[in-house]
Design a protein around this motif. Structure first.
Motif, mmCIF file in Angstrom:
data_model
loop_
_atom_site.group_PDB
_atom_site.id
_atom_site.type_symbol
_atom_site.label_atom_id
_atom_site.label_comp_id
_atom_site.label_asym_id
_atom_site.label_seq_id
_atom_site.Cartn_x
_atom_site.Cartn_y
_atom_site.Cartn_z
ATOM 1 N N ALA A 85 33.120 -26.295 4.806
ATOM 2 C CA ALA A 85 32.790 -27.040 6.031
ATOM 3 C C ALA A 85 33.862 -26.793 7.086
ATOM 4 N N GLU A 86 33.428 -26.702 8.322
ATOM 5 C CA GLU A 86 34.370 -26.459 9.412
ATOM 6 C C GLU A 86 35.112 -27.726 9.815
ATOM 7 N N ASN A 87 34.502 -28.866 9.579
ATOM 8 C CA ASN A 87 35.132 -30.128 9.964
ATOM 9 C C ASN A 87 34.483 -31.276 9.201
ATOM 10 N N ALA A 88 35.048 -32.459 9.381
ATOM 11 C CA ALA A 88 34.525 -33.641 8.691
ATOM 12 C C ALA A 88 33.138 -34.011 9.191
ATOM 13 N N ASN A 89 32.876 -33.759 10.471
ATOM 14 C CA ASN A 89 31.589 -34.120 11.056
ATOM 15 C C ASN A 89 30.427 -33.403 10.370
ATOM 16 N N MET A 90 30.663 -32.168 9.921
ATOM 17 C CA MET A 90 29.614 -31.431 9.216
ATOM 18 C C MET A 90 29.258 -32.140 7.905
ATOM 19 N N VAL A 91 30.273 -32.604 7.187
ATOM 20 C CA VAL A 91 30.032 -33.303 5.929
ATOM 21 C C VAL A 91 29.328 -34.626 6.194
ATOM 22 N N GLN A 92 29.701 -35.296 7.278
ATOM 23 C CA GLN A 92 29.028 -36.551 7.628
ATOM 24 C C GLN A 92 27.541 -36.320 7.880
ATOM 25 N N GLY A 93 27.201 -35.211 8.511
ATOM 26 C CA GLY A 93 25.809 -34.908 8.763
ATOM 27 C C GLY A 93 25.019 -34.739 7.469
ATOM 28 N N VAL A 94 25.637 -34.062 6.491
ATOM 29 C CA VAL A 94 24.982 -33.862 5.201
ATOM 30 C C VAL A 94 24.814 -35.192 4.473
ATOM 31 N N THR A 172 18.410 -40.706 12.506
ATOM 32 C CA THR A 172 18.477 -42.125 12.876
ATOM 33 C C THR A 172 19.837 -42.725 12.538
ATOM 34 N N TYR A 173 20.337 -42.433 11.351
ATOM 35 C CA TYR A 173 21.606 -43.020 10.912
ATOM 36 C C TYR A 173 22.781 -42.479 11.726
ATOM 37 N N LEU A 174 22.772 -41.191 12.028
ATOM 38 C CA LEU A 174 23.842 -40.610 12.847
ATOM 39 C C LEU A 174 23.857 -41.252 14.232
ATOM 40 N N ASN A 175 22.691 -41.341 14.845
ATOM 41 C CA ASN A 175 22.621 -41.914 16.194
ATOM 42 C C ASN A 175 23.015 -43.391 16.199
ATOM 43 N N LYS A 176 22.553 -44.140 15.200
ATOM 44 C CA LYS A 176 22.868 -45.563 15.121
ATOM 45 C C LYS A 176 24.362 -45.796 14.884
ATOM 46 N N ALA A 177 24.986 -44.909 14.118
ATOM 47 C CA ALA A 177 26.413 -45.052 13.817
ATOM 48 C C ALA A 177 27.302 -44.489 14.920
ATOM 49 N N GLY A 178 26.709 -43.827 15.898
ATOM 50 C CA GLY A 178 27.498 -43.228 16.969
ATOM 51 C C GLY A 178 28.253 -41.982 16.537
ATOM 52 N N VAL A 179 27.731 -41.332 15.498
ATOM 53 C CA VAL A 179 28.362 -40.112 14.978
ATOM 54 C C VAL A 179 27.581 -38.909 15.495
ATOM 55 N N SER A 180 28.275 -37.912 16.000
ATOM 56 C CA SER A 180 27.614 -36.740 16.557
ATOM 57 C C SER A 180 26.785 -36.017 15.496
ATOM 58 N N GLY A 181 25.620 -35.536 15.914
ATOM 59 C CA GLY A 181 24.767 -34.769 15.018
ATOM 60 C C GLY A 181 25.073 -33.287 15.033
ATOM 61 N N GLN A 182 26.093 -32.879 15.775
ATOM 62 C CA GLN A 182 26.401 -31.454 15.855
ATOM 63 C C GLN A 182 26.797 -30.892 14.490
ATOM 64 N N GLY A 183 27.439 -31.720 13.666
ATOM 65 C CA GLY A 183 27.841 -31.268 12.343
ATOM 66 C C GLY A 183 26.648 -30.953 11.458
ATOM 67 N N LEU A 184 25.603 -31.806 11.527
ATOM 68 C CA LEU A 184 24.405 -31.570 10.723
ATOM 69 C C LEU A 184 23.713 -30.287 11.163
ATOM 70 N N VAL A 185 23.636 -30.072 12.473
ATOM 71 C CA VAL A 185 23.026 -28.841 12.977
ATOM 72 C C VAL A 185 23.846 -27.631 12.533
ATOM 73 N N ALA A 186 25.163 -27.745 12.609
ATOM 74 C CA ALA A 186 26.034 -26.639 12.189
ATOM 75 C C ALA A 186 25.854 -26.320 10.710
ATOM 76 N N PHE A 187 25.633 -27.354 9.901
ATOM 77 C CA PHE A 187 25.415 -27.153 8.465
ATOM 78 C C PHE A 187 24.160 -26.319 8.224
ATOM 79 N N VAL A 221 17.786 -30.211 16.558
ATOM 80 C CA VAL A 221 18.382 -30.117 17.896
ATOM 81 C C VAL A 221 17.568 -30.935 18.890
ATOM 82 N N ASP A 222 16.255 -30.823 18.794
ATOM 83 C CA ASP A 222 15.382 -31.588 19.708
ATOM 84 C C ASP A 222 15.618 -33.094 19.536
ATOM 85 N N ALA A 223 15.823 -33.541 18.283
ATOM 86 C CA ALA A 223 15.957 -34.973 18.010
ATOM 87 C C ALA A 223 17.356 -35.500 18.308
ATOM 88 N N LEU A 224 18.361 -34.637 18.200
ATOM 89 C CA LEU A 224 19.748 -35.104 18.302
ATOM 90 C C LEU A 224 20.372 -34.904 19.681
#
Length: 455
Positions: A85-94, A172-187, A221-224
């Motif tokens: 993983a490139e960063n923690a945000n990617m793991v959060q997305g997973v 939904t969970y990423l947006n509600k928690a205020g966590v960027s979805g860029q990590g999930l897309v990168a994954f 990407v469309d959703a996030l």
């Protein structure tokens, strides 16, 4: 007909293995890593409407980039996800995606998909057999082949729907928690690159359990992108901790020469020193490992995880007495973290000083009270009881260990010894009885499974 039944059995087995055999895989445990994963996942777990204390993030020793759920509120992540993983945000997305499987009850619902597919397979089996009995051999064989393909296709479609559902929940969970979805897309882009490398991208999505990553990336990407959290910055403290954990994990799981390539001695950063310390230690160079550990401690003398590593290097280098001060301080600084506490108990025993055995028993019982799923702690407690001459409780601790390790035969034998020597009706006797009663049917089940193919 026997051939047809074997075909049906093989299809049913193929469904079953899609639920990952967690117990057959090696779980990696580390106090610092578990603390980080708990902090990273907490806002997502809360956004999913779950209680953080009831959800576990467990790391599996597997160098592939993956994660999965296998029942309950447990998310399993592969060590390869962390190291690549490139960063923690990617793991959060997973993790957000896997929480979608948890809240959707997808493992429980897997039986629905299997039931439907099995029904199709059985129907084709009956129709094919009837056609063959009537003399239409080719038509019967065709019905069987079509039924098998239809059953498998039905199940794979069911699985893809679950994956898409988990994707939507994760968003939904990423947006509600205020966590960027860029990590999930990168994954998923990383997975997409792997698909191109191995030629999977040319395959049709309908013969897969998961949608193709290119399709998922477009949808995600469309959703996030429209969410306010898309451009949210990841917590610098979390990212710094992630860099440390990633480096120490690489130092532990990768071959030492590869670690030295990725973290050369010219790199004097904390993560690099961390990685090299583990690599030197694994390579049986304790002096070089201690040089890196001492350099780390000069930057943060009261860092509990640096102190833990110092104690580990000394202990595993045959210097348990010298390891005690560092481990004792690490235990105190972490509020008696059970993993570090069990290592401290091990060091106390390893001194071979009987004056340390009472403290060893105390700290190990404390560790088990907080985390009774640690076979190593049960092993060490068994050693303490053995040294004290308490054979019955040594057997109970051994039964606990083998029960956790999935060895019902040895768990059963040791539980029986414990029950014979512990006062009947006491808490320890009841626990031994529990293990005894759980292990016996498991032994019979395994024996039956071994005998069936021979019939």
């Amino acid at each position: 007909m026997r051939h047809l039944l074997r075909t049906l059995f093989a299809l049913l087995i193929s469904f079953a293995v899609l639920t990952r055999p967690v117990t057959a895989q090696s779980i990696l445990r580390d106090a610092e890593t578990e603390a980080l994963l708990a902090d990273m996942s907490k806002p997502l777990i809360e956004a999913a409407g779950l209680q953080p204390k009831n959800v576990e993030i467990v790391m599996i020793a597997d160098n592939s980039i993956n994660a999965f759920v296998a029942g309950g509120q447990i998310v399993y992540i592969h060590s390869g996800l962390i190291t690549q993983a490139e960063n923690a945000n990617m793991v959060q997305g997973v993790i957000a995606h896997e929480l979608g499987h948890v809240t959707g009850g997808h493992i429980v619902r897997m039986a629905e998909g299997m039931k439907t597919a099995t029904g199709i397979m059985l129907l084709s089996l009956l129709l094919g057999a009837a056609a063959m009995a009537a003399g239409a051999g080719e038509a019967g064989a065709g019905l069987l082949s079509m039924g098998q393909q239809a059953a498998l296709g039905k199940f794979l479609a069911f699985s893809r729907v679950q994956e898409s559902s988990a994707d939507a929940a994760g968003v939904t969970y990423l947006n509600k928690a205020g966590v960027s979805g860029q990590g999930l897309v990168a994954f998923f882009k990383k997975l997409q690159n792997q698909e191109y490398r191995y030629g999977y991208n040319s395959k049709d999505a309908y013969d897969r359990t998961h949608p193709l990553s290119r399709e998922r990336v477009t949808t995600l990407v469309d959703a996030l992108q429209s969410a306010p959290s898309w451009n949210a910055k990841s917590d610098p403290a979390i990212e710094a901790r992630f860099a440390r954990v990633k480096a120490k994990l690489k130092g532990y799981v990768l071959d030492p020469p590869l670690v030295m390539q990725q973290y050369p001695e010219t790199d004097q950063t904390v993560p690099a020193r961390y990685a090299r310390a583990y690599a030197w230690h694994r390579g049986a160079y304790p002096e070089k490992a201690m040089q890196e550990v001492d350099a780390l401690l000069r930057t943060a003398p009261r860092d509990p995880y640096f102190l833990e590593l110092k104690g580990q290097v000394l202990l595993e280098s045959g210097k348990p007495k010298e390891a005690l001060p560092a481990l004792r301080e690490a235990v105190q600084l972490t509020g008696y973290n059970p993993l570090i506490t069990s290592m401290f108990g091990h060091a106390l025993i390893a001194t071979e000083d009987r004056a340390n055995f009472a403290e060893a028993e105390q700290v190990l019982r404390s560790a088990i009270a907080k985390d009774n799923q640690n076979p190593f702690a049960w092993y060490q407690l068994g050693v303490v009881y053995d040294r004290k001459g308490d054979a019955a409780r040594a057997a109970l601790a051994t039964a606990e260990r083998y029960n956790l390790q999935g060895n019902p035969q040895l768990a059963f034998a040791n539980a029986r010894v414990a029950m014979a020597g512990i006062p009947r009706g006491s808490a320890d006797w009841v626990r031994a009885q529990d293990i005894f009663m759980v292990s016996e049917p498991e032994i019979k089940k395994r024996k039956k499974n071994r005998e069936e193919p021979q019939q």
